[in-house]
Design a protein around this motif. Sequence first.
Motif, PDB file in Angstrom:
ATOM      1  N   GLY A 199       0.779  -1.128  -0.001  1.00 18.00           N
ATOM      2  CA  GLY A 199      -0.027   0.277  -0.035  1.00 18.00           C
ATOM      3  C   GLY A 199       0.704   1.057   0.088  1.00 18.00           C
ATOM      4  N   GLU A 200       0.132   2.363   0.697  1.00 21.33           N
ATOM      5  CA  GLU A 200       0.812   3.400   0.442  1.00 21.33           C
ATOM      6  C   GLU A 200       0.931   4.298   1.740  1.00 21.33           C
ATOM      7  OE1 GLU A 200       0.143   7.798  -2.154  1.00 21.33           O
ATOM      8  OE2 GLU A 200      -0.560   5.879  -2.919  1.00 21.33           O
ATOM      9  N   PRO A 201       1.857   4.788   2.253  1.00 24.70           N
ATOM     10  CA  PRO A 201       1.920   5.708   3.350  1.00 24.70           C
ATOM     11  C   PRO A 201       1.235   6.959   2.884  1.00 24.70           C
ATOM     12  CG  PRO A 201       3.985   5.406   2.617  1.00 24.70           C
ATOM     13  CD  PRO A 201       3.293   4.644   1.727  1.00 24.70           C
ATOM     14  N   ALA A 202       1.312   7.822   4.220  1.00 25.00           N
ATOM     15  CA  ALA A 202       0.615   9.129   4.122  1.00 25.00           C
ATOM     16  C   ALA A 202       1.838  10.219   3.840  1.00 25.00           C
ATOM     17  CB  ALA A 202       0.034   9.546   5.260  1.00 25.00           C
ATOM     18  N   LEU A 203       2.239  10.000   2.366  1.00 26.51           N
ATOM     19  CA  LEU A 203       3.318  11.006   2.020  1.00 26.51           C
ATOM     20  C   LEU A 203       3.319  11.225   0.604  1.00 26.51           C
ATOM     21  CD1 LEU A 203       6.224  12.124   2.556  1.00 26.51           C
ATOM     22  CD2 LEU A 203       7.064   9.907   2.090  1.00 26.51           C
ATOM     23  N   GLY A 204       3.235  12.410   0.265  1.00 23.32           N
ATOM     24  CA  GLY A 204       2.943  12.943  -1.440  1.00 23.32           C
ATOM     25  C   GLY A 204       1.611  13.093  -1.636  1.00 23.32           C
TER      26      GLY A 204
END
Length: 446
Positions: A199-204
């Motif tokens: 998944g995708e972390p809270a960045l960008g």
Amino acid sequence: MRLPPLLLGLFLGLSAQARSSTSDSEHAGHMAHGDSLAHTDPAAHGGHSQTEVRSLRDIPLMRRGSGTSWQPDLFPPAMIHGQVGNWGLMFQGLLFGGYDVQGGPRGARALEALGWAMLMAEREWSSGQLVLSLMLSPDPLTAGANGGYPLLLQTGESYRGEPLRDRQHPHDLFMELAASYTHYFSDTWGLMLYVAPAGEPALGPVAFPHRVSARFDPLAVLGHHWQDSTHISFGVATVGLVTPLAKLEVSAFNGREPDENRYDLDPRAPDSFSVRLSANPTTRVSAQVSYGYLASPEALEPEVSANRFTASATYHAPVGARGFWATTAVFGRNLESGEPPTNSALLESSVDLDGHHAVFGRVEYVRKTGHDLVLPEALEHQTFDVGALALGYVYQFAPWGPVKAGLGARGAVNLVPESLVPFFGSRTPVGGMVYVRLAPIMPNTR
């Protein structure tokens, strides 16, 4: 971890604004079981959702971009959805296939197919919302030759133990495998938990393959590893405070880039963290600022870590009766161990004029080191200002069922300093691609 005072102040201010706009009981009982997709259907608003969000229960599912990132609520009808019992199902995707040509001594040419497909399942209760996500990419099979597809000035990751240069690496088969739950403490604030083996972390910002402003462009952004490269991370946990207008998130995640085996998962213990503040002040606008610490992102340089700061804003608007305009601006900054800080900037836009004719463009600037560009050792620690100007056109045919096909062409002029001419053959090496594009659309829209 202490949150930066500016981020906390902005979040509290937006929370207060959301709280004052509606009472906690104003929308009680708004969603009944079996109606979980009612507020995600753009067809109910002439093809574009324009309903003002005053409650957490009003937030459209399509606000979610990649991972837990936000995009504007005003969104073109580009998905297929249905209902199975109390679950709402939604399918999205994009597929490009064509011939990619990059000129100059470091260029190449190849037939490629790129894309992604995503299935989301959503269940709504009076107390909260559960969303399950599975996103896959054909890139390992269709764009995996020689480590990826040709793209001048692109850098990042590796192939056969060597750093990639002038190629965009293929995305992994598993782009996302995640579950998130948002608990509603009231109509105006809640707590979100996101857990993802992939998944995708809270960045960008919303990652480039999923932005509406990039939906007609098949190729990656040159600042990918300054802006949104963490959109496939193998091991992510995010917690966030959510209001109808803003969200403040903190993530722990595996900071290592995917390895060269694009078909498996690459789990590691979380060693990195990020914090992001997102805001949707209107249905047309979404913005974010974020910071992340990435521990040992590159397998070839395990001793090098990075600090990353990003800021972005996206604007969506209808054009006429059937068109849509989307624009995104992104700034990204990397500070890596032992290297000077380097910046990137991006402005991209796409305009679907009438459902058939679409134009798009992208302007990019990135300051890359000689090490990034895989130059000789004597130039490894020097920095170079590089950039690109890309323009393209797509003709979209009438829909065939829920799918729309298009024919497109993209051309780019890349910009390098005089000192790099011996490597690229010119200060303005060019590249281009002709391609077919396939995308789903909302049934019964034209």
